[in-house]
Design a protein around this motif. Structure first.
Motif, PDB file in Angstrom:
ATOM      1  N   LYS A  40       0.840  -1.199   0.000  1.00  0.00           N
ATOM      2  CA  LYS A  40       0.000   0.000   0.000  1.00  0.00           C
ATOM      3  C   LYS A  40       0.876   1.252   0.000  1.00  0.00           C
ATOM      4  O   LYS A  40       2.044   1.225   0.393  1.00  0.00           O
ATOM      5  CB  LYS A  40      -0.897   0.016   1.237  1.00  0.00           C
ATOM      6  N   ARG A  41       0.257   2.354  -0.430  1.00  0.00           N
ATOM      7  CA  ARG A  41       0.917   3.647  -0.494  1.00  0.00           C
ATOM      8  C   ARG A  41       2.178   3.597  -1.347  1.00  0.00           C
ATOM      9  O   ARG A  41       3.147   4.273  -1.101  1.00  0.00           O
ATOM     10  CB  ARG A  41       1.214   4.185   0.913  1.00  0.00           C
ATOM     11  N   THR A 393      -6.701  10.833   1.340  1.00  0.00           N
ATOM     12  CA  THR A 393      -5.484  10.022   1.329  1.00  0.00           C
ATOM     13  C   THR A 393      -5.865   8.580   1.617  1.00  0.00           C
ATOM     14  O   THR A 393      -6.987   8.283   2.005  1.00  0.00           O
ATOM     15  CB  THR A 393      -4.475  10.510   2.381  1.00  0.00           C
ATOM     16  N   ASP A 394      -4.895   7.697   1.439  1.00  0.00           N
ATOM     17  CA  ASP A 394      -5.094   6.261   1.631  1.00  0.00           C
ATOM     18  C   ASP A 394      -6.230   5.736   0.753  1.00  0.00           C
ATOM     19  O   ASP A 394      -7.034   4.904   1.161  1.00  0.00           O
ATOM     20  CB  ASP A 394      -5.351   5.932   3.099  1.00  0.00           C
ATOM     21  N   ARG A 422       0.823   9.090  -5.370  1.00  0.00           N
ATOM     22  CA  ARG A 422       1.420   8.131  -4.422  1.00  0.00           C
ATOM     23  C   ARG A 422       1.974   8.844  -3.207  1.00  0.00           C
ATOM     24  O   ARG A 422       1.767   8.411  -2.059  1.00  0.00           O
ATOM     25  CB  ARG A 422       2.546   7.360  -5.121  1.00  0.00           C
ATOM     26  N   GLY A 425       0.123   9.663  -0.034  1.00  0.00           N
ATOM     27  CA  GLY A 425      -0.280   8.574   0.846  1.00  0.00           C
ATOM     28  C   GLY A 425      -1.299   7.646   0.230  1.00  0.00           C
ATOM     29  O   GLY A 425      -2.024   6.956   0.955  1.00  0.00           O
ATOM     30  N   ASN A 426      -1.359   7.611  -1.108  1.00  0.00           N
ATOM     31  CA  ASN A 426      -2.317   6.759  -1.797  1.00  0.00           C
ATOM     32  C   ASN A 426      -1.631   5.544  -2.428  1.00  0.00           C
ATOM     33  O   ASN A 426      -0.430   5.563  -2.702  1.00  0.00           O
ATOM     34  CB  ASN A 426      -3.030   7.550  -2.899  1.00  0.00           C
ATOM     35  N   THR A 427      -2.426   4.506  -2.636  1.00  0.00           N
ATOM     36  CA  THR A 427      -1.970   3.329  -3.384  1.00  0.00           C
ATOM     37  C   THR A 427      -2.328   3.546  -4.848  1.00  0.00           C
ATOM     38  O   THR A 427      -3.479   3.850  -5.159  1.00  0.00           O
ATOM     39  CB  THR A 427      -2.658   2.056  -2.862  1.00  0.00           C
TER      40      THR A 427
END
Length: 793
Positions: A40-41, A393-394, A422, A425-427
């Motif tokens: 993730k992230r 985020t996330d 990314r 804080g994102n996938t």
């Protein structure tokens, strides 16, 4: 069997289980118990040949389950209004977060949808003009071309003091819609000579409209309406009768003893045909509409869609119509220079939205550009805009080949945007073929080893550096570079284009050589499509563009290409029965599932369940039909064959069918030999659909083939096969004109026409004409610089 190589993510413990998306035992479409663990992230890129299972894993499994689980959080009442989704065929899916899909699907051809309405830009502009524009004409809806101005009176019922009161009240709505064109910017006219033969009577069938013969329902309504003598030629109608025939408003009548609604021909056609997406029409209906209907710019609003009042309100001499017609780079500068403290927050938000267009490489567009005219790549990048400024985020962002339609010069900009998402804080999950984007991945999942039934396994999972030495098909081709040809073909003639001025073209004069492979290049928005489609496509050859294939879940390669027709006839001839028996959509259909092969069970607010039909066991045909064979196989067994298998089957022996064999040869030529004949079109990847369309068009006669980015969806290993196909077309005497960004296709060209130097009003000019070798030696354009770097010159 391929073995998985590279660094495998360690088995998660309690501490790190929240940092992984775990997929175990995925079997959607051709996936064969796929198991992956995605960090993730981080940015993960999925690679592999077209049809290897990338989209099945990313979109049909991970993203689909995320969306399904989110829908289940709503109440049962709300779920009843949502589309139902079945759970993907997978054993374990853990660690999912909210998935936002940014795909290549076109935005549709709704005539009311524009770049501005598809984003927040138009809404913000309407608020700005309603606050600051002078003269003040009303609220934001007064600047909307989708809101009509109406007034009237109506009854209002309400309760007061314990009693019900009914009052008549006046109302007025002020909208910005042009009353003449109803906010579409265009008016339609009909060529009456193409609509009917005025020497014939209604009983003789004068209409050229599909399905409007005298025996058909529409023809019978006009004959039995009582408004005309059905045996009198239309040319002898009085002016009143002709007006009733063409323009009469809906009127209740009795025809053949049945109460029906009579309507004039033109309003009925506008409602029944012109209100539909042209691409969704059946081919014969589309040909009729193209022949009969002419579209012209609305003379009242000059194509702006807006009423005179909406256009009268201005800010520093600029109306909202003027603002929407500006190139977005210019509009962003205009907004930035506005000094209006009372709307400062609004200007800030509008400016950020417009800057996002520029940042993502779409600054050459205008807000009034119809959304349906955007390419798949432009549509995908437009959808990105609302996410760039998001505070979320996330989140899991899922992209489908975001580099499609991008010049090599623009790919780095797209890469930067993916990394920005990314780093918030994102996938980020990306399906991609371009090495430049694969190289920025934190994690790579390579599927294969081949496509269809020979794919669906993970061949490599790990960091990018390990992919190159992994021995997989992607790894072996990662550093492929096409070289410039030693000799180029000589042109046999030229297709002249003179003073081309569509969109941003600046009176372009160019000769497109015939008898060779010509590649038209330039950055996105430089004018390539305007030059080729706006000038050559209308008068020369066969066009294979990126428009989506229309088809239901009953459609498959055999039905789409016309292959099923000679197959049905061959079965009918061999067995002495009717061809219709061998159609699962006609007389041969299994009665239990109506030829679908599956039975759909609605469970109210719960997901619809699809189960294999017990009577036909998914084969779609009646048992009696399957007793008829050709070459030892029944029709269901033939449709289960791959293109390559069927090519051998219909190429010789008892089943020899030249018409079928010819179509199968074209499918194999474009690299679709692994597809099964009966595979639903809904399960094909974007690259497979594109090549299926190319195979279909190869059967048409034309002096030139015009291809729009044929490398779309192609793996590195497939590009070489495409180049071989283009060579065969040219060597057979066909002129091939390709709009393309892929450097391998540029290097393989006989002639290059490069547009630019930039996009929008900074483009629209020919900046180079000549051979690829001359372009590399010249290096005077962005294309030349990137091609020189690609070939190592």
């Amino acid at each position: 069997m391929s073995t998985r190589t590279g660094t495998r993510s360690p088995a998660p413990n309690v501490a790190d289980s929240h940092d992984l998306i775990r997929v175990h035992g995925a079997r959607e479409n051709n996936l064969r118990d796929v198991s992956v663990e995605l960090p993730k992230r981080r940015l993960t890129v999925f690679t592999g040949v077209s049809g290897s299972g990338k989209s099945s894993l990313v979109f049909s499994t991970i993203a689909a389950e995320s969306r399904r689980m989110i829908n289940e959080t709503y109440s049962a009442f709300l779920q009843g209004f949502m589309p139902t989704q079945a759970r993907p065929d997978v054993d374990v899916l853990e660690g999912l977060t909210t998935a936002i899909i940014v795909d290549q699907e076109r935005m549709g051809a709704n005539p009311r949808s524009t770049v501005g309405t598809a984003t927040d830009a138009n809404a913000l502009l309407r608020i700005l003009f309603s606050r600051v524009g002078r003269p003040h004409i009303g609220s934001p809806q007064a600047f909307s071309f989708n809101v009509a101005s109406i007034s009237g009176a109506g009854a209002v019922t309400f309760e007061t003091g314990g009693r019900t009161v009914k009052e008549r009240r006046d109302f007025s709505i002020t909208g910005g819609m042009c009353p003449r064109c109803e906010g579409t910017g265009r008016v339609t006219d009909f060529d009456l000579r193409e609509l009917y033969d005025d020497s014939k009577s209604l009983r003789e069938g004068p209409f050229a409209i599909p399905g409007w013969g005298p025996e058909g329902w529409y023809g019978r309504i006009y004959i039995g309406s009582g408004f005309f003598d059905p045996d009198k030629p239309i040319r002898d109608f009085t002016r009143r009768q002709l007006d009733d025939l063409l323009h009469k408003e809906p009127t209740k009548i009795k025809a053949e003893g049945v109460n029906v609604t009579y309507e004039g021909v033109i309003p009925k056609l506008k409602r029944s045909m012109l209100a539909k997406d042209r691409e969704a029409m059946q081919p014969h209906v589309r040909r009729f509409v193209d022949r009969v209907v002419t579209f012209t710019v609305c003379p009242e609003c000059d194509g702006t869609r807006l009423s005179e009042a909406a256009r009268s309100s201005t800010i520093r001499g600029i109306s909202i119509a003027d603002a929407c017609a500006m190139q977005i780079t210019d509009l962003a500068a205009w907004v930035r220079d506005l000094d209006e403290p009372s709307v400062a927050p609004l200007l800030g938000t509008l400016g950020e939205t417009l800057y996002s267009f520029v940042e993502i490489g779409l600054g050459y567009l205008s807000l009034d550009r119809p959304a349906g005219t955007l390419s798949g790549g432009e549509a995908q990048r437009t959808k990105m805009i609302r996410h760039l400024g998001s505070a979320l985020t996330d989140v899991t962002y899922v992209f489908d080949e975001p580099t499609i339609g991008l010049h090599p010069h623009d790919i780095q900009r797209m890469n930067d945007l993916l990394l920005r998402l990314r780093d918030k804080g994102n996938t980020v999950l990306v399906v991609e073929h371009k090495p430049e984007t694969i190289a920025i991945a934190d994690h790579v999942v390579d599927l294969g080893p081949w496509a269809g039934a020979e794919g669906g396994t993970v061949c490599y999972e790990g960091p990018f550096d390990g992919l190159r030495g992994s021995g997989t098909l992607t790894g072996r081709h990662l550093d492929d570079r096409a070289r410039l040809k030693d000799d180029v073909r000589a042109a046999t003639g030229a297709l002249e284009i003179r003073r081309a001025s569509q969109n941003n073209l600046q009176d372009v004069d160019v000769d497109v050589p015939t008898g060779v492979l010509t590649v038209v290049t330039g950055v996105a928005g430089s004018g390539k499509t305007s030059l080729v489609h706006g000038n050559l496509a209308r008068r020369e050859g066969v066009v294979v563009d990126q428009a989506a294939i229309k088809g239901s879940r009953r459609s498959n390669p055999a039905t789409y290409t016309g292959l099923l027709d000679p197959i049905r006839k061959a079965f009918a001839k061999a067995n002495g029965v009717k061809p219709a028996l061998f159609s699962a959509n006609s007389e041969g259909a299994c009665p239990a599932c109506n030829g679908a092969g599956v039975v759909y069970t609605e469970l109210g607010v719960m997901e619809t369940v699809a189960t294999t039909c017990e009577e036909c066991e998914g084969r779609r045909y009646q048992s009696a039909v399957l007793e008829h064979t050709l070459g030892g196989h029944n029709i269901a067994e033939v449709l289960a064959m791959s293109v390559d298998q069927a090519g051998g089957f219909f190429g010789s022996g008892e089943a020899r069918t030249p018409a079928a064999h010819k179509i199968l040869g074209r499918l194999a030529d474009v690299g679709l030999g692994y597809l099964t004949l009966g595979q639903p079109l809904t399960t094909l990847s974007g690259g497979e659909r594109q090549r299926l369309k190319l195979a279909t068009h190869m059967g048409e006669k034309g002096g030139a083939y015009i291809l729009d980015e044929p490398t779309t969806g192609l793996h590195l290993a497939d590009v070489e096969q495409l180049l071989g196909l283009l060579d065969r077309l040219v060597d057979a005497g066909t002129s091939v004109i390709v709009i393309e960004h892929h450097q391998a296709v540029m290097a393989h060209a006989d002639w290059i026409i490069d547009l630019g130097p930039g996009a929008g009003h900074d483009g629209g000019r020919i900046v180079f004409e000549g051979t690829p070798a001359d372009l590399v030696a010249d290096r005077s354009t962005r294309t030349g610089e990137h091609l020189a770097s690609y070939v190592g010159a």
